[in-house]
Design a protein around this motif. Structure first.
Motif, PDB file in Angstrom:
ATOM      1  N   PRO A  28     -15.679  -5.136 -68.791  1.00 23.31           N
ATOM      2  CA  PRO A  28     -16.485  -5.327 -67.583  1.00 23.31           C
ATOM      3  C   PRO A  28     -15.826  -4.693 -66.360  1.00 23.31           C
ATOM      4  CG  PRO A  28     -16.222  -7.388 -68.792  1.00 23.31           C
ATOM      5  CD  PRO A  28     -15.273  -6.411 -69.403  1.00 23.31           C
ATOM      6  N   ILE A  29     -16.625  -4.024 -65.546  1.00 24.78           N
ATOM      7  CA  ILE A  29     -16.159  -3.418 -64.301  1.00 24.78           C
ATOM      8  C   ILE A  29     -17.020  -3.963 -63.168  1.00 24.78           C
ATOM      9  CG2 ILE A  29     -15.840  -1.283 -63.008  1.00 24.78           C
ATOM     10  CD1 ILE A  29     -15.418   0.176 -65.640  1.00 24.78           C
ATOM     11  N   LEU A  30     -16.384  -4.624 -62.212  1.00 26.19           N
ATOM     12  CA  LEU A  30     -17.126  -5.178 -61.082  1.00 26.19           C
ATOM     13  C   LEU A  30     -17.649  -4.041 -60.211  1.00 26.19           C
ATOM     14  CD1 LEU A  30     -14.791  -8.111 -59.959  1.00 26.19           C
ATOM     15  CD2 LEU A  30     -16.617  -8.139 -61.648  1.00 26.19           C
ATOM     16  N   PRO A  31     -18.847  -4.166 -59.691  1.00 24.98           N
ATOM     17  CA  PRO A  31     -19.374  -3.102 -58.818  1.00 24.98           C
ATOM     18  C   PRO A  31     -18.631  -3.083 -57.491  1.00 24.98           C
ATOM     19  CG  PRO A  31     -20.860  -4.993 -58.860  1.00 24.98           C
ATOM     20  CD  PRO A  31     -19.812  -5.256 -59.895  1.00 24.98           C
ATOM     21  N   PRO A  32     -18.245  -1.886 -56.995  1.00 21.54           N
ATOM     22  CA  PRO A  32     -17.612  -1.819 -55.680  1.00 21.54           C
ATOM     23  C   PRO A  32     -18.595  -2.323 -54.626  1.00 21.54           C
ATOM     24  CG  PRO A  32     -17.492   0.299 -56.821  1.00 21.54           C
ATOM     25  CD  PRO A  32     -18.423  -0.565 -57.595  1.00 21.54           C
ATOM     26  N   SER A  33     -18.114  -3.129 -53.735  1.00 18.84           N
ATOM     27  CA  SER A  33     -19.005  -3.725 -52.749  1.00 18.84           C
ATOM     28  C   SER A  33     -18.203  -4.199 -51.558  1.00 18.84           C
ATOM     29  CB  SER A  33     -19.766  -4.905 -53.366  1.00 18.84           C
ATOM     30  OG  SER A  33     -20.485  -5.602 -52.378  1.00 18.84           O
ATOM     31  N   SER A  34     -18.822  -4.163 -50.397  1.00 13.50           N
ATOM     32  CA  SER A  34     -18.163  -4.710 -49.209  1.00 13.50           C
ATOM     33  C   SER A  34     -18.153  -6.232 -49.258  1.00 13.50           C
ATOM     34  CB  SER A  34     -18.887  -4.243 -47.943  1.00 13.50           C
ATOM     35  OG  SER A  34     -20.255  -4.617 -47.993  1.00 13.50           O
ATOM     36  N   SER A  35     -18.997  -6.798 -50.115  1.00 19.12           N
ATOM     37  CA  SER A  35     -19.019  -8.247 -50.287  1.00 19.12           C
ATOM     38  C   SER A  35     -17.864  -8.684 -51.168  1.00 19.12           C
ATOM     39  CB  SER A  35     -20.344  -8.679 -50.925  1.00 19.12           C
ATOM     40  OG  SER A  35     -20.286 -10.027 -51.338  1.00 19.12           O
ATOM     41  N   THR A  36     -17.303  -9.839 -50.885  1.00 19.27           N
ATOM     42  CA  THR A  36     -16.190 -10.360 -51.683  1.00 19.27           C
ATOM     43  C   THR A  36     -16.664 -11.368 -52.721  1.00 19.27           C
ATOM     44  OG1 THR A  36     -15.778 -12.060 -49.994  1.00 19.27           O
ATOM     45  CG2 THR A  36     -14.519 -10.000 -49.831  1.00 19.27           C
ATOM     46  N   ASP A  37     -17.964 -11.567 -52.821  1.00 21.95           N
ATOM     47  CA  ASP A  37     -18.483 -12.579 -53.746  1.00 21.95           C
ATOM     48  C   ASP A  37     -18.112 -12.278 -55.187  1.00 21.95           C
ATOM     49  OD1 ASP A  37     -19.567 -13.868 -51.599  1.00 21.95           O
ATOM     50  OD2 ASP A  37     -21.627 -13.176 -51.932  1.00 21.95           O
ATOM     51  N   ALA A  38     -18.267 -11.009 -55.589  1.00 23.67           N
ATOM     52  CA  ALA A  38     -17.969 -10.640 -56.976  1.00 23.67           C
ATOM     53  C   ALA A  38     -16.492 -10.852 -57.286  1.00 23.67           C
ATOM     54  CB  ALA A  38     -18.372  -9.195 -57.234  1.00 23.67           C
ATOM     55  N   LEU A  39     -15.623 -10.470 -56.346  1.00 23.91           N
ATOM     56  CA  LEU A  39     -14.185 -10.648 -56.556  1.00 23.91           C
ATOM     57  C   LEU A  39     -13.831 -12.124 -56.597  1.00 23.91           C
ATOM     58  CD1 LEU A  39     -11.306  -9.648 -56.846  1.00 23.91           C
ATOM     59  CD2 LEU A  39     -11.205  -9.362 -54.360  1.00 23.91           C
ATOM     60  N   SER A  40     -14.407 -12.915 -55.717  1.00 27.83           N
ATOM     61  CA  SER A  40     -14.131 -14.355 -55.717  1.00 27.83           C
ATOM     62  C   SER A  40     -14.509 -14.982 -57.052  1.00 27.83           C
ATOM     63  CB  SER A  40     -14.908 -15.042 -54.583  1.00 27.83           C
ATOM     64  OG  SER A  40     -14.472 -14.602 -53.330  1.00 27.83           O
ATOM     65  N   HIS A  41     -15.673 -14.604 -57.573  1.00 29.95           N
ATOM     66  CA  HIS A  41     -16.118 -15.138 -58.863  1.00 29.95           C
ATOM     67  C   HIS A  41     -15.177 -14.696 -59.974  1.00 29.95           C
ATOM     68  CE1 HIS A  41     -18.843 -16.527 -61.993  1.00 29.95           C
ATOM     69  NE2 HIS A  41     -18.716 -15.342 -62.569  1.00 29.95           N
ATOM     70  N   ALA A  42     -14.755 -13.430 -59.943  1.00 23.12           N
ATOM     71  CA  ALA A  42     -13.856 -12.919 -60.982  1.00 23.12           C
ATOM     72  C   ALA A  42     -12.511 -13.627 -60.943  1.00 23.12           C
ATOM     73  CB  ALA A  42     -13.671 -11.419 -60.814  1.00 23.12           C
ATOM     74  N   LEU A  43     -12.008 -13.889 -59.745  1.00 22.53           N
ATOM     75  CA  LEU A  43     -10.735 -14.596 -59.617  1.00 22.53           C
ATOM     76  C   LEU A  43     -10.845 -16.016 -60.179  1.00 22.53           C
ATOM     77  CD1 LEU A  43      -9.711 -13.388 -56.061  1.00 22.53           C
ATOM     78  CD2 LEU A  43      -8.451 -12.931 -58.169  1.00 22.53           C
ATOM     79  N   ASN A  44     -11.966 -16.641 -59.948  1.00 23.72           N
ATOM     80  CA  ASN A  44     -12.172 -18.003 -60.468  1.00 23.72           C
ATOM     81  C   ASN A  44     -12.292 -18.021 -61.984  1.00 23.72           C
ATOM     82  OD1 ASN A  44     -12.150 -19.202 -57.922  1.00 23.72           O
ATOM     83  ND2 ASN A  44     -14.351 -18.942 -57.627  1.00 23.72           N
ATOM     84  N   SER A  45     -12.546 -16.856 -62.563  1.00 26.42           N
ATOM     85  CA  SER A  45     -12.723 -16.764 -64.017  1.00 26.42           C
ATOM     86  C   SER A  45     -11.574 -16.016 -64.684  1.00 26.42           C
ATOM     87  CB  SER A  45     -14.044 -16.050 -64.337  1.00 26.42           C
ATOM     88  OG  SER A  45     -15.135 -16.683 -63.709  1.00 26.42           O
ATOM     89  N   SER A  46     -10.429 -15.925 -64.007  1.00 23.80           N
ATOM     90  CA  SER A  46      -9.284 -15.181 -64.531  1.00 23.80           C
ATOM     91  C   SER A  46      -8.066 -16.074 -64.673  1.00 23.80           C
ATOM     92  CB  SER A  46      -8.946 -13.990 -63.613  1.00 23.80           C
ATOM     93  OG  SER A  46     -10.038 -13.103 -63.527  1.00 23.80           O
ATOM     94  N   ASP A  47      -7.127 -15.634 -65.510  1.00 19.61           N
ATOM     95  CA  ASP A  47      -5.883 -16.379 -65.733  1.00 19.61           C
ATOM     96  C   ASP A  47      -4.673 -15.684 -65.123  1.00 19.61           C
ATOM     97  OD1 ASP A  47      -7.197 -18.326 -67.462  1.00 19.61           O
ATOM     98  OD2 ASP A  47      -7.290 -16.707 -68.946  1.00 19.61           O
ATOM     99  N   VAL A  48      -4.760 -14.373 -64.960  1.00 23.62           N
ATOM    100  CA  VAL A  48      -3.638 -13.597 -64.422  1.00 23.62           C
ATOM    101  C   VAL A  48      -4.207 -12.324 -63.800  1.00 23.62           C
ATOM    102  CG1 VAL A  48      -3.200 -12.435 -66.625  1.00 23.62           C
ATOM    103  CG2 VAL A  48      -1.362 -12.586 -64.952  1.00 23.62           C
ATOM    104  N   ILE A  49      -3.490 -11.783 -62.795  1.00 29.30           N
ATOM    105  CA  ILE A  49      -3.925 -10.572 -62.091  1.00 29.30           C
ATOM    106  C   ILE A  49      -2.926  -9.450 -62.358  1.00 29.30           C
ATOM    107  CG2 ILE A  49      -4.314  -9.523 -59.822  1.00 29.30           C
ATOM    108  CD1 ILE A  49      -4.942 -12.424 -58.817  1.00 29.30           C
ATOM    109  N   LEU A  50      -3.428  -8.260 -62.668  1.00 32.52           N
ATOM    110  CA  LEU A  50      -2.593  -7.064 -62.700  1.00 32.52           C
ATOM    111  C   LEU A  50      -2.900  -6.273 -61.432  1.00 32.52           C
ATOM    112  CD1 LEU A  50      -0.530  -5.297 -64.184  1.00 32.52           C
ATOM    113  CD2 LEU A  50      -2.451  -4.112 -65.259  1.00 32.52           C
TER     114      LEU A  50
END
Length: 244
Positions: A107-129
């Motif tokens: 999955p690749i999140l769509p680039p966006s000025s909105s942070t909603d997609a990133l916030s959701h992805a962070l809530n669904s992740s265990d670790v960040i690279l």
């Protein structure tokens, strides 16, 4: 002798020599080896049974390319990577690496000025690279990267940074940074230095790995890098922890 910490100028000089006629590496080759090392470091520290969901945050430069390679290898290792690119790279090699990830249905999140997609992805992740900014970064952090770094830093998730934590100065580290209003300094738990550690991470206190098993012995000796030996088929070697 201790491993040598190198400046931005020397790091660039070594990269250029690796890719000129005497080194004969292509950029794609170096990214492949660097990204594999980063994926192996994630797998070494974060067991996929507990930390299966990896959010791979990629900038538009070579650092981001390393991240895309790492995402592909993590998928091969059995992890569930998701890719976030605040601003995708425009060069052909970057697009090829992105296509390789798409072909694996990562999955690749769509680039966006909105942070909603990133916030959701962070809530669904265990670790960040963290593969957003490399050693050529100069502040301040501009949109859309400022909002991304704020969310990443405040997520509370463990962070693995590639080569140098995004936003840190390659020479002075995290001291005296001018990242911009409200942009926090990333404090990763794990760092994967490539080629040789950079001057700015001398005081890094987390787990520190050296990756990118591609520097010829003759080049390491020429620049007096004092690189440690890699064990067996390993693409990474852990460096002694700094006592703060």
């Amino acid at each position: 002798m201790s491993i040598r910490y190198i400046s931005s100028k020397l790091a660039q000089q070594i990269d250029e020599q690796l890719m000129n006629a005497s080194g004969a590496f292509s950029l794609d080759q170096l990214m492949e080896l660097a990204g594999l090392a980063c994926a192996q470091a994630v797998a070494k520290v974060y067991n996929k049974g507990k930390y299966n969901r990896v959010l791979v945050c990629c900038g538009p430069g070579n650092q981001g390319g390393d991240g895309l390679v790492a995402a592909r290898h993590l998928g091969m290792f059995g992890y569930k990577p998701t890719i976030y690119m605040p601003k995708p790279g425009s060069k052909d090699h970057y697009k090829r690496l992105q296509t390789q990830c798409e072909n694996m249905s990562i999955p690749i999140l769509p680039p966006s000025s909105s942070t909603d997609a990133l916030s959701h992805a962070l809530n669904s992740s265990d670790v960040i690279l963290d593969a957003i900014f490399g050693f050529s970064f100069k502040g301040p952090v501009r949109p859309p990267f400022d909002a991304a770094l704020k969310l990443i830093a405040r997520s509370g998730l463990p962070i693995v940074s590639v080569d140098i934590p995004s936003g840190w100065d390659v020479e002075t580290g995290k001291e005296g940074l001018e990242l911009g209003e409200g942009v926090p300094v990333l404090e990763p738990d794990v760092l994967v230095s490539l080629t040789s550690p950079k001057e700015g991470v001398r005081e890094f206190g987390g787990r520190h790995f050296l990756g990118g098993r591609f520097v010829p012995r003759s080049m390491a000796e020429k620049y007096e890098l004092n690189l440690p030996e890699y064990a067996g088929h390993e693409q990474i070697v852990e460096l002694p922890r700094v006592k703060l």
